[in-house]
Design a protein around this motif. Sequence first.
Motif, PDB file in Angstrom:
ATOM      1  N   ASN A 199      46.734  30.192  32.750  1.00 48.74           N
ATOM      2  CA  ASN A 199      45.283  30.160  32.849  1.00 48.74           C
ATOM      3  C   ASN A 199      44.702  30.125  31.445  1.00 48.74           C
ATOM      4  O   ASN A 199      45.057  30.948  30.590  1.00 48.74           O
ATOM      5  CB  ASN A 199      44.746  31.390  33.579  1.00 48.74           C
ATOM      6  N   ALA A 200      43.811  29.173  31.188  1.00 48.40           N
ATOM      7  CA  ALA A 200      43.122  29.083  29.905  1.00 48.40           C
ATOM      8  C   ALA A 200      41.610  29.068  30.111  1.00 48.40           C
ATOM      9  O   ALA A 200      40.871  28.491  29.321  1.00 48.40           O
ATOM     10  CB  ALA A 200      43.570  27.842  29.152  1.00 48.40           C
ATOM     11  N   GLY A 201      41.157  29.708  31.191  1.00 50.23           N
ATOM     12  CA  GLY A 201      39.727  29.811  31.469  1.00 50.23           C
ATOM     13  C   GLY A 201      39.275  31.255  31.450  1.00 50.23           C
ATOM     14  O   GLY A 201      40.082  32.184  31.487  1.00 50.23           O
ATOM     15  N   LYS A 202      37.977  31.451  31.399  1.00 48.26           N
ATOM     16  CA  LYS A 202      37.393  32.791  31.427  1.00 48.26           C
ATOM     17  C   LYS A 202      37.216  33.251  32.872  1.00 48.26           C
ATOM     18  O   LYS A 202      37.019  32.434  33.775  1.00 48.26           O
ATOM     19  CB  LYS A 202      36.057  32.804  30.703  1.00 48.26           C
ATOM     20  N   VAL A 203      37.268  34.568  33.062  1.00 50.25           N
ATOM     21  CA  VAL A 203      37.135  35.152  34.392  1.00 50.25           C
ATOM     22  C   VAL A 203      36.179  36.337  34.314  1.00 50.25           C
ATOM     23  O   VAL A 203      36.286  37.172  33.413  1.00 50.25           O
ATOM     24  CB  VAL A 203      38.498  35.640  34.928  1.00 50.25           C
ATOM     25  N   ASP A 204      35.237  36.416  35.265  1.00 52.12           N
ATOM     26  CA  ASP A 204      34.401  37.612  35.330  1.00 52.12           C
ATOM     27  C   ASP A 204      34.260  38.077  36.771  1.00 52.12           C
ATOM     28  O   ASP A 204      34.573  37.362  37.712  1.00 52.12           O
ATOM     29  CB  ASP A 204      33.030  37.394  34.684  1.00 52.12           C
ATOM     30  N   GLY A 205      33.801  39.305  36.953  1.00 57.44           N
ATOM     31  CA  GLY A 205      33.650  39.891  38.272  1.00 57.44           C
ATOM     32  C   GLY A 205      33.869  41.385  38.226  1.00 57.44           C
ATOM     33  O   GLY A 205      33.980  41.991  37.149  1.00 57.44           O
ATOM     34  N   LYS A 206      33.964  42.023  39.389  1.00 52.65           N
ATOM     35  CA  LYS A 206      34.170  43.465  39.468  1.00 52.65           C
ATOM     36  C   LYS A 206      35.626  43.823  39.224  1.00 52.65           C
ATOM     37  O   LYS A 206      35.950  44.595  38.327  1.00 52.65           O
ATOM     38  CB  LYS A 206      33.726  43.977  40.835  1.00 52.65           C
ATOM     39  N   LEU A 207      36.549  43.276  40.032  1.00 51.71           N
ATOM     40  CA  LEU A 207      37.978  43.504  39.879  1.00 51.71           C
ATOM     41  C   LEU A 207      38.594  42.197  39.404  1.00 51.71           C
ATOM     42  O   LEU A 207      38.742  41.249  40.167  1.00 51.71           O
ATOM     43  CB  LEU A 207      38.589  43.955  41.205  1.00 51.71           C
ATOM     44  N   VAL A 208      38.934  42.148  38.115  1.00 56.82           N
ATOM     45  CA  VAL A 208      39.300  40.903  37.453  1.00 56.82           C
ATOM     46  C   VAL A 208      40.759  40.927  37.036  1.00 56.82           C
ATOM     47  O   VAL A 208      41.258  41.935  36.521  1.00 56.82           O
ATOM     48  CB  VAL A 208      38.412  40.669  36.214  1.00 56.82           C
ATOM     49  N   GLY A 209      41.444  39.797  37.235  1.00 62.62           N
ATOM     50  CA  GLY A 209      42.781  39.591  36.698  1.00 62.62           C
ATOM     51  C   GLY A 209      42.835  38.289  35.951  1.00 62.62           C
ATOM     52  O   GLY A 209      42.426  37.256  36.479  1.00 62.62           O
ATOM     53  N   GLY A 210      43.321  38.322  34.720  1.00 64.95           N
ATOM     54  CA  GLY A 210      43.431  37.084  33.962  1.00 64.95           C
ATOM     55  C   GLY A 210      44.308  36.069  34.660  1.00 64.95           C
ATOM     56  O   GLY A 210      44.127  34.868  34.501  1.00 64.95           O
ATOM     57  N   LEU A 211      45.270  36.557  35.461  1.00 62.91           N
ATOM     58  CA  LEU A 211      46.122  35.679  36.257  1.00 62.91           C
ATOM     59  C   LEU A 211      45.890  35.875  37.748  1.00 62.91           C
ATOM     60  O   LEU A 211      45.523  34.948  38.444  1.00 62.91           O
ATOM     61  CB  LEU A 211      47.595  35.919  35.908  1.00 62.91           C
ATOM     62  N   ILE A 212      46.114  37.095  38.266  1.00 63.44           N
ATOM     63  CA  ILE A 212      45.939  37.378  39.688  1.00 63.44           C
ATOM     64  C   ILE A 212      45.187  38.701  39.802  1.00 63.44           C
ATOM     65  O   ILE A 212      45.611  39.709  39.229  1.00 63.44           O
ATOM     66  CB  ILE A 212      47.296  37.488  40.409  1.00 63.44           C
ATOM     67  N   ALA A 213      44.071  38.715  40.522  1.00 61.15           N
ATOM     68  CA  ALA A 213      43.265  39.935  40.589  1.00 61.15           C
ATOM     69  C   ALA A 213      43.905  40.992  41.476  1.00 61.15           C
ATOM     70  O   ALA A 213      43.999  42.155  41.103  1.00 61.15           O
ATOM     71  CB  ALA A 213      41.858  39.612  41.077  1.00 61.15           C
TER      72      ALA A 213
END
Length: 692
Positions: free
Chosen positions: A518-532
């Motif tokens: 993954n080379a994108g940004k992620v946001d949210g409450k429960l976040v995983g750079g790969l798998i939340a």
Amino acid sequence: MSFISRTFVCSVLAVASVFAAWDGTAVLPKSVMEEGKEIYEITTPEELIGFRQMVDTTYSFINVRLKNDIVFGKDTLSLSEIPWIQNDLTHYQTYMESFDGQGHTIYGLKSDLPLFINVGTRGGVIKNLNIAHCEIGSDTVKVMGGLMVSHSGGVLENVEVRNCRIFSQGTTGGVAGFHSYNNSYASEMHHVRSVNNRISGSNKVGGVVGYAYAPLTNAFNSSEIVVDDSLVCSGFNAITYVGGIVGDYTPYESDDPSYTLDSVVNEGNITVKSCGNVDVGGIVGESYRSIVSGKNAGKISVEGNYHFATVGGIVGYMNKSWKTGFTAWNQGSKELYNFGSVKATSVDSVRVGGIVGDSRSGAFMGALNFGDVEGVSTAEFGVNYVGGVLGYVYNLDENALAYQVGNRGNVRSESNSDHYVGGVAGALVANGSYVMDLTYLQQAFNYGDVLAVSESAGDRYSRFEIGGIVGFDNFIKIQDMYNRGNVSVQIPERQYQYSGGLAGKAYYTNVEMNYGYNAGKVDGKLVGGLIACLNTIGGTKHLYQDTLVHDVELYSVIFENASNEVSELTGLHKSYTEYMQSDDFVSLLNTRDGSVEDQKIWTRRGDYPVFFFDTLMVYAPEQNPDDNPGVDPVDPGEDPVEAPLGIAQKYEPQKMDSKILLYSAGSKIQVLKKNGATERIYSILGRQIQKR
């Protein structure tokens, strides 16, 4: 593959010629004898109507050909002032052995029914015929086609219907309402075109055919399809099927495996508003067989007012797409490309995908989406499944497969209830006892931004699972993947809210996600750079997050149980840009960290690794000669099915032909049209950004 020769399809006139309009009468055409066979030759509208009256009542085989263009109006651009009222669907053209238009065109026909009602019950051939500037239909008839109501046997080839209004109260197609077969005669339909028509109906509506269960190959549509049955609900579970080529395609399971939709292109926009369920696709609304070489560039907009909206850039609902005894590799759908935007809105639930909205044990080999995908549910308890390629997948067959699939469009879901949203797939679900050991998704990528929106927190049990590749994965194995898009949310906090760079939630013990990044940004409450959210990933290997792009934890939540070992998560890695953009990283992915020979799946073109099949494409819409009087048609022999699609196999300036010019990755792509037509400049996503 050769398509219909344009030399006889399009008679382009700088000035419309003046003719003697049809006077409402009918006369029998004259005939000649050739090689012991009587052939009727039609030269006037009166003779054409006379022929139809004769063939409706004869019990002897009849052969017919047009000697010249037939003009019902005062000129080639006018409708007949006298409508041909048939008012009888019981007339069958049973004994018509052949009708050869010889490349001529019938202009200006205005009738409540098409030229033919039912042909092919005893075989026969209709070929080399064009219908133009016509109005065919009735608000009281429940089946309609631009050329015929029903094609039930024999051969229909080299036919075009253009610049017509075609309508009915039910099943409607630009060329035929039905395309079927009978037990005595095979049925073929190929090299057929529906160009710049306006088509409307309900139940089953297609740009070429409304309802089909016989083979259809080399079909093209650029007609606008408008379906509005929001005020005539026939029941809670009523379903409306709409497709750019075919509304509903359902061969029997026992039919020959060659019964497919092959080499089909849609450029027409589709607008559907319904009070019931809807299955809508750029090529076909519902299909029980595979689609081979299907391309859609039409915009799809759907409002399902009553229940489910199942919508895809290629197919809305796809059931098992191969015959029993065959595998997905020789009977699955192949070479599917969508360039049009796809949007579905429902007061209930939506299943929307850039390629397919809902797949039940379907197989796809080579499917790319370039259009934006959006699903909106206004229901309090509606469920959104939205994916850049696949909206919702449920597998019950070990042959099911999605191989070499990718998305470059943005993906958006809006709902106050459940979201399952992914750059490639919204949700992947399988019967765990049957297909747990199968790798379903192989070689998948996403570049588009993935966004989920909600105005309220919803019920406390509402699910929110969003990922760069897949939102929710249950019993499905994935191998070789990458996400380059951003994953984000605009939503109040809720209890179950998972956002992952690759997956929102991966569930159950046999789920695997191996080799990718993954080379994108992620946001949210429960976040995983790969798998939340994870529930025992079974042997996950070599997934990487570029922490210089976004430094977040690799996962957020693990549901532990007696069999869950944290050591199983050692396949999740934090890394950095320099390494992930190196040849060493490519080698690691291709050799499975040195454990196998080079798989030659991954390559590098300047930065991060990509798949070899991750190729730039643009779509150049076909030019309609009627829009440019005095311009010659496209050169004979050029295939309109293939010509509009350009593929840059080399990443350097490369002139494919005088129509398409392709440049390197990251630059603009220029599409040059022949014969002095408008020059268009496209971005690499296929969107027009400049016109001059």
